[in-house]
Motif scaffolding. Structure first.
Motif: not given
Length: 270
Positions: A118-123, A145-166
């Motif tokens: 996912a990180n490589r694809l978005i990059q 806002s009612w829908k539990n999708c993708p059901a993993f924390p997006m804040g963490t995902f974005r932080t990890n993606y930022s670190q991946f880019l760096q």
């Protein structure tokens, strides 16, 4: 056309997936794409073919909802052209590109291989589609806002993606921005813009307010609208900037450029 992503396997299934007999998705320009929308399939297992059969046969949609599907082993399946306005985030479909990770993350976790792909694809996509500056979860779009999708924390995902880019591209020095002065009907505004790749970028709110335009900020998708129309904006230090000619058009202003003084002149009724 092929997609080659270092470190990831991409399988093009655009022409082999089930499609509706008569219905087709609408089309858009790549510059219309503002964000990547992350989904989970909400199924323990699955495949692009299975999802397409459900979306077409049960929902009556033109084709599979997602542009890309990532299996648990990290293989990326290319399902729709990015230009296709597929059905996955309601009224935000025109500006969002859908990426689905196979799994029910209410009870499971994405695999390391899925997250890496996912990180490589978005990059890759952000390099090909510079207007796609944001990454949101399905539930972060207006009305979901009612829908539990993708059901993993997006804040963490974005932080990890930022670190991946760096790690992937290293720390890159920001290019120096050339300031741009702004005149409205001959009067110099206190706000300034800047040049980016030869395009004058102007502060949306300052110019729109001075010209009597209506500015709206869509918090969920981080989009700005002027007089009800979307802009190809760039957010810098919390402020939105848009190309001078695009901003002038929605404000019904004439625009001219003085290269000798790096000044954008705007004229119209105030």
């Amino acid at each position: 056309m092929n997609i080659t992503i270092p470190g990831a396997r991409v399988v093009d299934v655009r022409t082999s997936l089930p499609r509706h007999k008569t219905l087709r998705y609408g089309r858009r320009k790549l510059t219309d794409i503002r964000s990547a929308a992350m989904h989970h399939s909400a199924t323990v297992s699955g495949s692009p073919e299975a999802f397409a059969r459900y979306h077409v046969g049960t929902n009556g949609w033109p084709g599979i909802a997602y542009h890309f599907v990532i299996q648990k082993d990290g293989v990326i399946y290319w399902c729709n052209d990015p230009e296709a306005i597929s059905y996955h985030v309601g009224n935000s479909n025109r500006h969002a590109l859908g990426i689905c990770l196979v799994g029910d993350f209410r009870t499971q976790q994405p695999t390391a291989a899925q997250l890496e792909s996912a990180n490589r694809l978005i990059q890759y996509l952000q390099a090909q589609i510079p207007s796609m500056t944001q990454v949101f979860g399905h539930q972060e779009y207006p009305g979901y806002s009612w829908k539990n999708c993708p059901a993993f924390p997006m804040g963490t995902f974005r932080t990890n993606y930022s670190q991946f880019l760096q790690k992937a591209v290293g720390k890159v020095d920001k290019p120096k921005q050339v300031p741009v002065a702004i005149k409205l009907n001959g009067a110099l505004l206190s706000a300034t813009g800047f040049l980016q790749d030869g395009v004058s970028m102007l502060p949306v709110r300052a110019v729109a307010n001075a010209a009597g335009g209506k500015v709206e900020w869509i918090e969920q998708t981080k989009d700005v609208r002027v007089n009800g129309r979307d802009l190809t904006e760039k957010v810098v230090s919390g402020s939105a900037y848009a190309p001078a000619r695009e901003l002038a058009a929605v404000l019904a202003l004439q625009v001219e450029w003085d290269g000798s003084t790096n000044t954008v002149g705007l004229r119209g009724e105030v």
